[in-house]
Design an enzyme around this catalytic site. Sequence first.
Site, PDB file in Angstrom:
ATOM      1  N   LYS A   1       0.934  -1.139  -0.031  1.00  0.00           N
ATOM      2  CA  LYS A   1      -0.016  -0.114  -0.084  1.00  0.00           C
ATOM      3  C   LYS A   1       0.806   1.252   0.039  1.00  0.00           C
ATOM      4  O   LYS A   1       1.963   1.227   0.460  1.00  0.00           O
ATOM      5  CB  LYS A   1      -0.722  -0.082   1.207  1.00  0.00           C
ATOM      6  CG  LYS A   1      -1.525   1.099   1.421  1.00  0.00           C
ATOM      7  CD  LYS A   1      -2.415   0.904   2.811  1.00  0.00           C
ATOM      8  CE  LYS A   1      -3.036   2.402   3.366  1.00  0.00           C
ATOM      9  NZ  LYS A   1      -2.063   3.466   3.731  1.00  0.00           N
TER      10      LYS A   1
ATOM     11  N   LYS B   1       7.500   0.690   1.648  1.00  0.00           N
ATOM     12  CA  LYS B   1       8.285  -0.153   0.538  1.00  0.00           C
ATOM     13  C   LYS B   1       9.492   0.288   0.325  1.00  0.00           C
ATOM     14  O   LYS B   1      10.629  -0.487   0.013  1.00  0.00           O
ATOM     15  CB  LYS B   1       7.396  -0.214  -0.661  1.00  0.00           C
ATOM     16  CG  LYS B   1       5.848  -0.733  -0.769  1.00  0.00           C
ATOM     17  CD  LYS B   1       5.437  -0.371  -2.200  1.00  0.00           C
ATOM     18  CE  LYS B   1       4.992   1.127  -2.506  1.00  0.00           C
ATOM     19  NZ  LYS B   1       3.940   1.737  -1.370  1.00  0.00           N
TER      20      LYS B   1
ATOM     21  N   LYS C   1       6.698   8.636  -8.702  1.00  0.00           N
ATOM     22  CA  LYS C   1       7.519   9.748  -8.056  1.00  0.00           C
ATOM     23  C   LYS C   1       9.008   9.711  -7.768  1.00  0.00           C
ATOM     24  O   LYS C   1       9.617  10.735  -7.619  1.00  0.00           O
ATOM     25  CB  LYS C   1       6.940   9.362  -6.425  1.00  0.00           C
ATOM     26  CG  LYS C   1       5.478   9.838  -6.127  1.00  0.00           C
ATOM     27  CD  LYS C   1       5.256   9.830  -4.691  1.00  0.00           C
ATOM     28  CE  LYS C   1       5.818   8.953  -3.524  1.00  0.00           C
ATOM     29  NZ  LYS C   1       5.397   7.477  -4.042  1.00  0.00           N
TER      30      LYS C   1
ATOM     31  N   ASP D   1      -1.367  -1.209  -5.309  1.00  0.00           N
ATOM     32  CA  ASP D   1      -2.145  -2.143  -5.703  1.00  0.00           C
ATOM     33  C   ASP D   1      -1.803  -2.310  -7.353  1.00  0.00           C
ATOM     34  O   ASP D   1      -1.041  -1.605  -7.664  1.00  0.00           O
ATOM     35  CB  ASP D   1      -3.447  -1.487  -5.800  1.00  0.00           C
ATOM     36  CG  ASP D   1      -4.369  -1.771  -4.533  1.00  0.00           C
ATOM     37  OD1 ASP D   1      -4.584  -3.086  -4.490  1.00  0.00           O
ATOM     38  OD2 ASP D   1      -5.012  -0.903  -4.199  1.00  0.00           O
TER      39      ASP D   1
HETATM   40  N1  LIG Z   1       9.991   0.654  10.205  1.00  0.00           N
HETATM   41  C1  LIG Z   1       9.898   1.855  10.082  1.00  0.00           C
HETATM   42  N2  LIG Z   1      10.064   2.615  11.142  1.00  0.00           N
HETATM   43  C2  LIG Z   1       9.835   4.005  11.108  1.00  0.00           C
HETATM   44  N3  LIG Z   1       9.619   4.604   9.980  1.00  0.00           N
HETATM   45  C3  LIG Z   1       9.244   3.873   8.952  1.00  0.00           C
HETATM   46  C4  LIG Z   1       9.232   2.662   8.945  1.00  0.00           C
HETATM   47  N4  LIG Z   1       8.971   2.242   7.740  1.00  0.00           N
HETATM   48  C5  LIG Z   1       8.756   2.937   7.000  1.00  0.00           C
HETATM   49  N5  LIG Z   1       8.757   4.260   7.729  1.00  0.00           N
HETATM   50  C6  LIG Z   1       8.547   5.612   7.061  1.00  0.00           C
HETATM   51  O1  LIG Z   1       7.340   5.589   6.667  1.00  0.00           O
HETATM   52  C7  LIG Z   1       7.273   6.679   5.627  1.00  0.00           C
HETATM   53  C8  LIG Z   1       7.005   6.177   4.178  1.00  0.00           C
HETATM   54  O2  LIG Z   1       7.786   5.030   4.039  1.00  0.00           O
HETATM   55  P1  LIG Z   1       8.166   4.826   2.241  1.00  0.00           P
HETATM   56  O3  LIG Z   1       8.452   6.096   1.478  1.00  0.00           O
HETATM   57  O4  LIG Z   1       9.361   3.680   2.491  1.00  0.00           O
HETATM   58  O5  LIG Z   1       6.929   4.166   1.908  1.00  0.00           O
HETATM   59  P2  LIG Z   1       6.343   3.557   0.578  1.00  0.00           P
HETATM   60  O6  LIG Z   1       5.651   2.473   0.762  1.00  0.00           O
HETATM   61  O7  LIG Z   1       7.867   3.448  -0.340  1.00  0.00           O
HETATM   62  O8  LIG Z   1       5.598   5.023   0.066  1.00  0.00           O
HETATM   63  P3  LIG Z   1       4.986   5.448  -1.306  1.00  0.00           P
HETATM   64  O9  LIG Z   1       3.853   4.472  -1.461  1.00  0.00           O
HETATM   65  O10 LIG Z   1       4.719   6.707  -1.285  1.00  0.00           O
HETATM   66  O11 LIG Z   1       6.066   5.018  -2.454  1.00  0.00           O
HETATM   67  C9  LIG Z   1       8.734   7.250   5.546  1.00  0.00           C
HETATM   68  O12 LIG Z   1       8.915   8.512   6.209  1.00  0.00           O
HETATM   69  C10 LIG Z   1       9.654   6.411   6.192  1.00  0.00           C
HETATM   70  O13 LIG Z   1      10.659   6.758   6.988  1.00  0.00           O
HETATM   71 MG   LIG Z   2       7.862   4.505  -2.403  1.00  0.00          MG
END
Ligand SMILES: Nc1ncnc2c1ncn2[C@@H]1O[C@H](COP(=O)(O)OP(=O)(O)OP(=O)(O)O)[C@@H](O)[C@H]1O
Ligand SMILES: [Mg+2]
Length: 291
Positions: A13, A18, A44, A130
């Site tokens: 999600k 991720k 992005k 998704d």
């Molecule tokens: N285990 C964790 N502990 C603390 N913060 C976390 C952890 N996992 C993710 N985060 C934080 O949550 C936020 C979102 O993480 P991330 O960008 O990796 O998500 P994503 O799934 O890649 O998002 P997107 O769908 O926008 O690409 C970031 O600020 C990241 O530092």
């Molecule tokens: Mg991401």
Amino acid sequence: MSKKIKQIAIYGKGGIGKSTTTSNISAALVEAGYKVLQFGCDPKSDSTNTLRDGKYIPTVLDLLRVNPKVDAHKAIFKGFEGVYCVEAGGPSPGVGCAGRGIITAVQLLKQQNIFDELDLDYVIYDVLGDVVCGGFAVPIREGIAEHVFTVSSSDFMSVYASNNLMKGIKKYSNAGGALFGGVIANSINNPYQKAIIDDFVKQTGTQVVEYVPRSITVTQAELSGRTTIEAAPNSAQAKVYRSLAQKIHEHTESRVPTPLETEDLRAWSAKWADQLLAVESGEIRGERDGI
Ligand SMILES: Nc1ncnc2c1ncn2[C@@H]1O[C@H](COP(=O)(O)OP(=O)(O)OP(=O)(O)O)[C@@H](O)[C@H]1O
Ligand SMILES: [Mg+2]
């Protein structure tokens, strides 16, 4: 003959962790001596920046817009301990299919034989939540990735996205698509969060690869433009990411998952809602019920 490259796709999600998790896996794998290419598949184009001191790189689509015959090497940038970073990019907002970026980027690198030339051990695709359109399903559908993992917390929307991903995998599995490796359980800090994720993987015939706690160490690292592996190599959180990378390294057998039908998923979450309410009201004791 070229060696076998392990190709992995990470879904989940939006905002679930991720890119953070993928970048830490890549960092842990390069640290262990493997040659890794992290392939950001999000329009992005922010997948790889913590591997590169917070700096962004031009995307494959950006480069192709300027020169349709671009040399693929121009889209590859080195980061932490030599990790290779690529961002597929996306179309201008509101124009065209974002998934096309993935198809185009993967094709460009394949046509120019980059993966073999770099003698890679791993290609890790950081993909969207998704399976919203054909493009995002590319790493699954075309059998580009062999193993698919999902990052999920115990929140319903996150579990819902993971269940949808499993549906996508199941659909393409007969046509030689990628199979499911497991759930990377993120932000698991309480026994009930672990119990929910454990129950979900049981229901779907899958497994948890690693439980990753939510930790301020990750936030600090991100604010300094780095992965936790790089910024806090001796932290407890870095150890968790290394353990996750090791498990992914050892992982060989992925399978077809058994996702829940939407109705069953709703019933499943309603059951958990009742159970959590009962715990909160003191009706049942957490320990006795395993949560
Ligand atoms: N285990 C964790 N502990 C603390 N913060 C976390 C952890 N996992 C993710 N985060 C934080 O949550 C936020 C979102 O993480 P991330 O960008 O990796 O998500 P994503 O799934 O890649 O998002 P997107 O769908 O926008 O690409 C970031 O600020 C990241 O530092
Ligand atoms: Mg991401």
